[in-house]
Design a protein around this motif. Structure first.
Motif, PDB file in Angstrom:
ATOM      1  N   ARG A 113       1.613   0.441  34.403  1.00 20.74           N
ATOM      2  CA  ARG A 113       2.724  -0.350  33.884  1.00 20.74           C
ATOM      3  C   ARG A 113       4.009   0.189  34.490  1.00 20.74           C
ATOM      4  O   ARG A 113       4.281   1.380  34.439  1.00 20.74           O
ATOM      5  CB  ARG A 113       2.763  -0.243  32.361  1.00 20.74           C
ATOM      6  CG  ARG A 113       3.796  -1.126  31.742  1.00 20.74           C
ATOM      7  CD  ARG A 113       3.695  -1.114  30.239  1.00 20.74           C
ATOM      8  NE  ARG A 113       4.776  -1.894  29.671  1.00 20.74           N
ATOM      9  CZ  ARG A 113       5.133  -1.842  28.421  1.00 20.74           C
ATOM     10  NH1 ARG A 113       4.481  -1.062  27.578  1.00 20.74           N
ATOM     11  NH2 ARG A 113       6.124  -2.572  27.986  1.00 20.74           N
ATOM     12  N   TYR A 114       4.804  -0.679  35.090  1.00 24.50           N
ATOM     13  CA  TYR A 114       6.070  -0.228  35.661  1.00 24.50           C
ATOM     14  C   TYR A 114       7.153  -0.211  34.591  1.00 24.50           C
ATOM     15  O   TYR A 114       6.986  -0.751  33.507  1.00 24.50           O
ATOM     16  CB  TYR A 114       6.462  -1.040  36.895  1.00 24.50           C
ATOM     17  CG  TYR A 114       6.692  -2.512  36.684  1.00 24.50           C
ATOM     18  CD1 TYR A 114       7.944  -2.995  36.345  1.00 24.50           C
ATOM     19  CD2 TYR A 114       5.666  -3.422  36.860  1.00 24.50           C
ATOM     20  CE1 TYR A 114       8.166  -4.346  36.170  1.00 24.50           C
ATOM     21  CE2 TYR A 114       5.882  -4.771  36.689  1.00 24.50           C
ATOM     22  CZ  TYR A 114       7.132  -5.224  36.344  1.00 24.50           C
ATOM     23  OH  TYR A 114       7.347  -6.555  36.167  1.00 24.50           O
ATOM     24  N   GLU A 151      10.159  -1.481  33.741  1.00 23.25           N
ATOM     25  CA  GLU A 151      10.836  -2.580  33.065  1.00 23.25           C
ATOM     26  C   GLU A 151       9.886  -3.712  32.679  1.00 23.25           C
ATOM     27  O   GLU A 151      10.332  -4.789  32.294  1.00 23.25           O
ATOM     28  CB  GLU A 151      11.946  -3.129  33.964  1.00 23.25           C
ATOM     29  CG  GLU A 151      13.018  -2.116  34.250  1.00 23.25           C
ATOM     30  CD  GLU A 151      14.001  -2.591  35.299  1.00 23.25           C
ATOM     31  OE1 GLU A 151      13.992  -3.787  35.635  1.00 23.25           O
ATOM     32  OE2 GLU A 151      14.759  -1.751  35.791  1.00 23.25           O
ATOM     33  N   GLU A 152       8.602  -3.489  32.747  1.00 27.33           N
ATOM     34  CA  GLU A 152       7.632  -4.542  32.468  1.00 27.33           C
ATOM     35  C   GLU A 152       7.428  -4.695  30.963  1.00 27.33           C
ATOM     36  O   GLU A 152       7.236  -3.719  30.239  1.00 27.33           O
ATOM     37  CB  GLU A 152       6.297  -4.194  33.129  1.00 27.33           C
ATOM     38  CG  GLU A 152       5.269  -5.272  33.034  1.00 27.33           C
ATOM     39  CD  GLU A 152       4.032  -4.934  33.850  1.00 27.33           C
ATOM     40  OE1 GLU A 152       3.368  -5.869  34.313  1.00 27.33           O
ATOM     41  OE2 GLU A 152       3.738  -3.745  34.037  1.00 27.33           O
ATOM     42  N   THR A 153       7.452  -5.938  30.497  1.00 22.97           N
ATOM     43  CA  THR A 153       7.185  -6.189  29.084  1.00 22.97           C
ATOM     44  C   THR A 153       5.688  -6.070  28.833  1.00 22.97           C
ATOM     45  O   THR A 153       4.882  -6.143  29.767  1.00 22.97           O
ATOM     46  CB  THR A 153       7.665  -7.595  28.677  1.00 22.97           C
ATOM     47  OG1 THR A 153       6.894  -8.566  29.394  1.00 22.97           O
ATOM     48  CG2 THR A 153       9.145  -7.783  28.963  1.00 22.97           C
ATOM     49  N   GLN A 188       3.836  -9.185  30.057  1.00 21.38           N
ATOM     50  CA  GLN A 188       3.595  -9.233  31.501  1.00 21.38           C
ATOM     51  C   GLN A 188       2.464  -8.273  31.896  1.00 21.38           C
ATOM     52  O   GLN A 188       1.617  -8.612  32.716  1.00 21.38           O
ATOM     53  CB  GLN A 188       4.861  -8.865  32.270  1.00 21.38           C
ATOM     54  CG  GLN A 188       5.909  -9.933  32.294  1.00 21.38           C
ATOM     55  CD  GLN A 188       7.174  -9.455  33.003  1.00 21.38           C
ATOM     56  OE1 GLN A 188       7.459  -8.253  33.055  1.00 21.38           O
ATOM     57  NE2 GLN A 188       7.937 -10.399  33.539  1.00 21.38           N
ATOM     58  N   TYR A 189       2.469  -7.075  31.308  1.00 21.96           N
ATOM     59  CA  TYR A 189       1.424  -6.103  31.618  1.00 21.96           C
ATOM     60  C   TYR A 189       0.064  -6.620  31.149  1.00 21.96           C
ATOM     61  O   TYR A 189      -0.939  -6.490  31.858  1.00 21.96           O
ATOM     62  CB  TYR A 189       1.746  -4.767  30.962  1.00 21.96           C
ATOM     63  CG  TYR A 189       0.802  -3.658  31.331  1.00 21.96           C
ATOM     64  CD1 TYR A 189       0.563  -3.325  32.657  1.00 21.96           C
ATOM     65  CD2 TYR A 189       0.131  -2.930  30.350  1.00 21.96           C
ATOM     66  CE1 TYR A 189      -0.303  -2.305  33.000  1.00 21.96           C
ATOM     67  CE2 TYR A 189      -0.727  -1.909  30.678  1.00 21.96           C
ATOM     68  CZ  TYR A 189      -0.948  -1.595  31.992  1.00 21.96           C
ATOM     69  OH  TYR A 189      -1.805  -0.593  32.332  1.00 21.96           O
ATOM     70  N   ARG A 229      -1.106  -9.062  33.712  1.00 22.57           N
ATOM     71  CA  ARG A 229      -1.590  -8.411  34.939  1.00 22.57           C
ATOM     72  C   ARG A 229      -2.967  -7.796  34.721  1.00 22.57           C
ATOM     73  O   ARG A 229      -3.832  -7.878  35.592  1.00 22.57           O
ATOM     74  CB  ARG A 229      -0.613  -7.327  35.399  1.00 22.57           C
ATOM     75  CG  ARG A 229       0.562  -7.877  36.117  1.00 22.57           C
ATOM     76  CD  ARG A 229       1.320  -6.868  36.947  1.00 22.57           C
ATOM     77  NE  ARG A 229       1.541  -5.576  36.334  1.00 22.57           N
ATOM     78  CZ  ARG A 229       1.249  -4.410  36.938  1.00 22.57           C
ATOM     79  NH1 ARG A 229       0.769  -4.387  38.148  1.00 22.57           N
ATOM     80  NH2 ARG A 229       1.490  -3.266  36.324  1.00 22.57           N
ATOM     81  N   PHE A 267      11.970 -11.798  38.493  1.00 20.97           N
ATOM     82  CA  PHE A 267      10.688 -11.196  38.866  1.00 20.97           C
ATOM     83  C   PHE A 267      10.776 -10.302  40.090  1.00 20.97           C
ATOM     84  O   PHE A 267       9.750 -10.067  40.736  1.00 20.97           O
ATOM     85  CB  PHE A 267       9.661 -12.306  39.141  1.00 20.97           C
ATOM     86  CG  PHE A 267       9.433 -13.229  37.984  1.00 20.97           C
ATOM     87  CD1 PHE A 267       8.711 -12.823  36.890  1.00 20.97           C
ATOM     88  CD2 PHE A 267       9.954 -14.509  38.005  1.00 20.97           C
ATOM     89  CE1 PHE A 267       8.500 -13.682  35.824  1.00 20.97           C
ATOM     90  CE2 PHE A 267       9.753 -15.379  36.955  1.00 20.97           C
ATOM     91  CZ  PHE A 267       9.021 -14.961  35.855  1.00 20.97           C
ATOM     92  N   LEU A 320       8.602  -7.204  39.669  1.00 21.88           N
ATOM     93  CA  LEU A 320       7.203  -7.630  39.612  1.00 21.88           C
ATOM     94  C   LEU A 320       6.698  -8.024  40.996  1.00 21.88           C
ATOM     95  O   LEU A 320       5.574  -7.692  41.370  1.00 21.88           O
ATOM     96  CB  LEU A 320       7.034  -8.798  38.633  1.00 21.88           C
ATOM     97  CG  LEU A 320       5.635  -9.390  38.540  1.00 21.88           C
ATOM     98  CD1 LEU A 320       4.634  -8.370  38.029  1.00 21.88           C
ATOM     99  CD2 LEU A 320       5.634 -10.624  37.660  1.00 21.88           C
TER     100      LEU A 320
END
Length: 174
Positions: free
Chosen positions: A61-62, A64-66, A69-70, A73, A128, A131
């Protein structure tokens, strides 16, 4: 849910309370034993169980990823890994993760042969951008260099008008 049926002559008093307690106990036991299996489902698992599922599918998980979104993915990790080898597959990965339509240009004149341009809109870049960089890192070909190009769409209006004028041509000869 388990439904215990009592004979007609036992449908009152303490026996009914015992039946309701037994039904509740079996329902709770079923919920308790089904919980570990639900943690393997990306859609239903707890947020803390999502990290091991991501690790299992080679995703991190990066910053700033919600979590939504994770979760997306992780849910599409296997299909994205299959689609990673082609341009059409790369477009499907990007669309699957909710970025939208992205134009991919290869073999651009004036650039090196291995440069691939991903043309996105300004809104896509803002929403994005990080992302897209993660998608490139995870699913891009190692023999290619990817560049994000942003198309800035600016409205242009041209008005026409009739201009009346006089023309005078003078000619001199010697």
């Amino acid at each position: 849910m388990l439904n215990i049926a009592l004979p007609v002559w036992l449908q009152k008093g303490g026996v009914v309370r015992l039946k309701n307690a037994a039904q509740q106990w079996w329902a709770d036991l079923l919920t308790f034993t089904a919980w570990p299996q639900k943690q393997k489902d990306v859609e239903q698992c707890h947020d803390l169980a999502l990290s091991p599922l991501g690790w299992e599918r080679n995703l991190d998980r990066y910053s700033e990823e919600t979590i939504a979104q994770y979760r997306e993915r992780v849910r599409h990790a296997f299909v994205n890994a299959v689609d990673a080898g082609s341009t059409a597959g790369f477009k499907r990965i990007i669309a699957r993760l909710g970025v939208g339509v992205v134009d991919i240009k290869e073999r651009i004149p004036g650039e090196d042969w291995d440069v691939v341009a991903l043309v996105v809109t300004n809104e896509q870049e803002q929403a994005f951008g990080l992302l897209m960089r993660v998608i490139i890192r995870d699913y891009g070909r190692t023999c290619r260099r990817y560049r994000l190009h942003t198309d800035h769409v600016a409205p242009v209006s041209v008005q026409t008008a009739d201009i009346s004028h006089n023309v005078m041509v003078l000619e001199a000869s010697i």
